[in-house]
Design an enzyme around this catalytic site. Sequence first.
Site, mmCIF file in Angstrom:
data_model
loop_
_atom_site.group_PDB
_atom_site.id
_atom_site.type_symbol
_atom_site.label_atom_id
_atom_site.label_comp_id
_atom_site.label_asym_id
_atom_site.label_seq_id
_atom_site.Cartn_x
_atom_site.Cartn_y
_atom_site.Cartn_z
ATOM 1 N N LYS A 70 -1.362 3.552 -12.200
ATOM 2 C CA LYS A 70 -2.250 3.472 -11.029
ATOM 3 C C LYS A 70 -2.959 2.117 -10.965
ATOM 4 O O LYS A 70 -3.094 1.537 -9.883
ATOM 5 C CB LYS A 70 -3.256 4.619 -11.049
ATOM 6 C CG LYS A 70 -2.618 5.965 -10.749
ATOM 7 C CD LYS A 70 -3.677 7.044 -10.695
ATOM 8 C CE LYS A 70 -3.097 8.352 -10.221
ATOM 9 N NZ LYS A 70 -4.142 9.316 -9.864
ATOM 10 N N GLU A 130 0.829 -1.210 0.000
ATOM 11 C CA GLU A 130 0.000 0.000 0.000
ATOM 12 C C GLU A 130 0.863 1.260 0.000
ATOM 13 O O GLU A 130 0.523 2.247 -0.664
ATOM 14 C CB GLU A 130 -0.964 0.012 1.180
ATOM 15 C CG GLU A 130 -1.903 1.200 1.187
ATOM 16 C CD GLU A 130 -2.728 1.344 -0.081
ATOM 17 O OE1 GLU A 130 -2.961 2.499 -0.505
ATOM 18 O OE2 GLU A 130 -3.153 0.327 -0.651
ATOM 19 N N HIS A 179 -4.228 10.423 -18.703
ATOM 20 C CA HIS A 179 -3.311 9.877 -19.699
ATOM 21 C C HIS A 179 -3.321 8.365 -19.552
ATOM 22 O O HIS A 179 -3.360 7.857 -18.428
ATOM 23 C CB HIS A 179 -1.897 10.435 -19.484
ATOM 24 C CG HIS A 179 -0.970 10.119 -20.610
ATOM 25 N ND1 HIS A 179 -0.365 8.893 -20.746
ATOM 26 C CD2 HIS A 179 -0.565 10.860 -21.662
ATOM 27 C CE1 HIS A 179 0.382 8.898 -21.836
ATOM 28 N NE2 HIS A 179 0.277 10.086 -22.408
ATOM 29 N N GLU A 191 0.894 6.536 -6.978
ATOM 30 C CA GLU A 191 -0.210 7.460 -7.243
ATOM 31 C C GLU A 191 0.208 8.910 -7.025
ATOM 32 O O GLU A 191 -0.136 9.787 -7.823
ATOM 33 C CB GLU A 191 -1.400 7.110 -6.363
ATOM 34 C CG GLU A 191 -2.088 5.829 -6.771
ATOM 35 C CD GLU A 191 -3.301 5.504 -5.909
ATOM 36 O OE1 GLU A 191 -3.598 6.271 -4.964
ATOM 37 O OE2 GLU A 191 -3.948 4.489 -6.196
#
Length: 117
Positions: free
Chosen positions: A94, A69, A87, A76
Amino acid sequence: MKGRSGFSRIWYAWAYSVAGLKTAYSGEAAFRQLVLLNLLLIPVAFLLDVSRVERALLIAVVFLGLIIELLNSAIEATVDRISLEWHPLSRQAKDMGSAAQLLGLSLVVVVWAVILL
């Protein structure tokens, strides 16, 4: 540019790591949820009648979820820093980070199930 060495480098690296954990905890709901999962499952691992190796695996996989995580959140943040415009490569990055977390959480379920069942 890397200018520190020895104990000073270790001290600053530790401080940056703590800052990263604080940032993840305050800004990422998924990280907070995984911290809660760790706070629940790690004590359970110590209550179970399993070998030391099995206990270590039970604990390691839930920690792995936190690690994944953190890396997903870093990806991110980096993508968002570059541009908030849509994009396809940003979406791929992501989505792959999210997929890594899905596999990590699946690993938690599989390891706990194999050891407990």
